[in-house]
Design an enzyme around this catalytic site. Structure first.
Site, mmCIF file in Angstrom:
data_model
loop_
_atom_site.group_PDB
_atom_site.id
_atom_site.type_symbol
_atom_site.label_atom_id
_atom_site.label_comp_id
_atom_site.label_asym_id
_atom_site.label_seq_id
_atom_site.Cartn_x
_atom_site.Cartn_y
_atom_site.Cartn_z
ATOM 1 N N ARG A 42 0.392 10.233 0.838
ATOM 2 C CA ARG A 42 0.758 11.291 1.784
ATOM 3 C C ARG A 42 1.866 12.172 1.257
ATOM 4 O O ARG A 42 2.191 13.188 1.855
ATOM 5 C CB ARG A 42 1.259 10.665 3.084
ATOM 6 C CG ARG A 42 0.216 9.905 3.814
ATOM 7 C CD ARG A 42 0.701 9.734 5.228
ATOM 8 N NE ARG A 42 0.222 8.515 5.804
ATOM 9 C CZ ARG A 42 0.621 8.077 6.982
ATOM 10 N NH1 ARG A 42 1.533 8.730 7.645
ATOM 11 N NH2 ARG A 42 0.126 6.974 7.472
ATOM 12 N N LYS A 68 -10.799 -1.829 6.356
ATOM 13 C CA LYS A 68 -9.617 -1.500 7.133
ATOM 14 C C LYS A 68 -10.114 -1.011 8.494
ATOM 15 O O LYS A 68 -11.054 -0.215 8.556
ATOM 16 C CB LYS A 68 -8.854 -0.385 6.412
ATOM 17 C CG LYS A 68 -7.751 0.264 7.213
ATOM 18 C CD LYS A 68 -6.963 1.234 6.340
ATOM 19 C CE LYS A 68 -5.887 1.938 7.154
ATOM 20 N NZ LYS A 68 -4.871 2.554 6.284
ATOM 21 N N GLU A 71 0.849 -1.196 0.000
ATOM 22 C CA GLU A 71 0.000 0.000 0.000
ATOM 23 C C GLU A 71 0.879 1.239 0.000
ATOM 24 O O GLU A 71 1.591 1.504 0.958
ATOM 25 C CB GLU A 71 -0.905 -0.025 1.241
ATOM 26 C CG GLU A 71 -1.763 1.215 1.396
ATOM 27 C CD GLU A 71 -2.546 1.219 2.715
ATOM 28 O OE1 GLU A 71 -2.815 0.132 3.268
ATOM 29 O OE2 GLU A 71 -2.881 2.320 3.190
HETATM 30 O O1 ELE Z 1 -2.373 7.271 5.521
HETATM 31 C C1 ELE Z 1 -3.239 6.414 5.706
HETATM 32 O O2 ELE Z 1 -4.393 6.498 5.329
HETATM 33 C C2 ELE Z 1 -2.910 5.231 6.316
HETATM 34 O O3 ELE Z 1 -2.939 4.275 5.632
HETATM 35 C C3 ELE Z 1 -2.512 5.204 7.702
HETATM 36 C C4 ELE Z 1 -1.628 4.018 7.904
HETATM 37 O O4 ELE Z 1 -2.346 2.862 7.664
HETATM 38 C C5 ELE Z 1 -1.073 3.988 9.222
HETATM 39 O O5 ELE Z 1 -0.574 5.238 9.567
HETATM 40 C C6 ELE Z 1 -0.003 2.988 9.330
HETATM 41 O O6 ELE Z 1 0.202 2.863 10.662
HETATM 42 P P1 ELE Z 1 1.592 2.504 11.320
HETATM 43 O O7 ELE Z 1 1.842 1.075 11.014
HETATM 44 O O8 ELE Z 1 1.322 2.768 12.756
HETATM 45 O O9 ELE Z 1 2.597 3.421 10.702
#
Ligand code: ELE
Length: 237
Positions: free
Chosen positions: A69, A153, A65
């Site tokens: 961002r 999700k 994925e």
């Molecule tokens: O930008 C988004 O919509 C995302 O997809 C958020 C991510 O899924 C999480 O930020 C990942 O979480 P961490 O594994 O804690 O880094």
């Protein structure tokens, strides 16, 4: 006494047969079933995308994925789609129909959103690409089930209640299947994977910022391999 508020027009009915057909052909199921973990990637430099994706695939994590961002994300998606045939690259952080169109044109093979609206859901549905809408409340889960979507999700997983929350809703809502993401690491992932309503988890722990900055693809491949070996019991699924 004030007059009653005018009522909003009812939403168009979703025929049960259409909902069941959509759920039966649940679009994200193949993506959720590719590996126990979907790596969540933030690409700052599109030139890193291909070696990074190759390292993840070599480690056993083919579903990747790429979050929207960073400005480099569409180019990163395009490069992975073109040059890493064994990767199943998707787009994350998709929140508008414009982004749906852009990432599908760039080669995204699945779509992930942190949350959803009917407008976003409709554009994801009509894109023809599997999609995973984000939820964090029971009402959102019920609303998606009502719309024929069973795979979601769960975000932000840890902050929204983690494994106790998912365990609690498995009873009343067993038909919903989740990819919890947000705050999950190699130590907590097996606890999520042990739940009957968890298909896989998402996370970024196999992509430490210093390893990406150093272009240490071998380290990322090792971390990916360890993640690919995770299962409900711990390691080796
Ligand atoms: O930008 C988004 O919509 C995302 O997809 C958020 C991510 O899924 C999480 O930020 C990942 O979480 P961490 O594994 O804690 O880094």
């Amino acid at each position: 006494m004030s007059s009653p508020l005018p009522s909003a027009p009812p939403p168009p009915p979703v025929p049960a047969s259409a909902a069941i057909a959509t759920a039966a052909a649940s679009p994200a199921s193949s993506v959720l079933d590719l590996a126990p973990v979907i790596p969540v990637v933030v690409v700052e430099d599109a030139a890193d995308a291909v070696p990074l994706a190759r390292a993840l695939v070599a480690g056993g994590l083919p579903a990747i994925e790429v979050t929207l961002r960073t400005p480099a994300a569409p180019d990163a998606l395009r490069a992975i789609a073109a040059e890493v045939p064994d990767a199943v690259v998707g787009a994350g952080t998709v929140i508008t129909p414009e982004q749906v169109r852009e990432v599908v044109a760039a080669g995204a093979r699945f779509l992930v959103s942190p949350g959803w609206t009917d407008v976003l859901l409709e554009s994801m549905r009509t894109s023809g690409v599997p999609f995973l809408p984000g939820v964090s409340t029971v009402s959102e889960v019920v609303a998606l089930l009502e719309r024929g979507v069973r795979e979601m999700k769960f975000f932000p997983a840890l902050a929204a209640g983690g494994t106790p929350y998912l365990k609690a809703i498995a009873g009343p809502l067993p038909q919903a299947r989740f990819c919890p993401t947000g705050g999950i690491g190699p130590d907590s992932a097996p606890d999520y994977l042990a739940l009957p309503n968890v298909a896989c988890v998402g996370g970024s722990w196999m992509l430490p910022a210093d390893a990406v900055a150093a272009r240490d693809w071998a380290r990322i491949e090792r971390l990916a391999r360890a993640a690919a070996g995770l299962s409900a019991g711990g390691t080796s699924r």
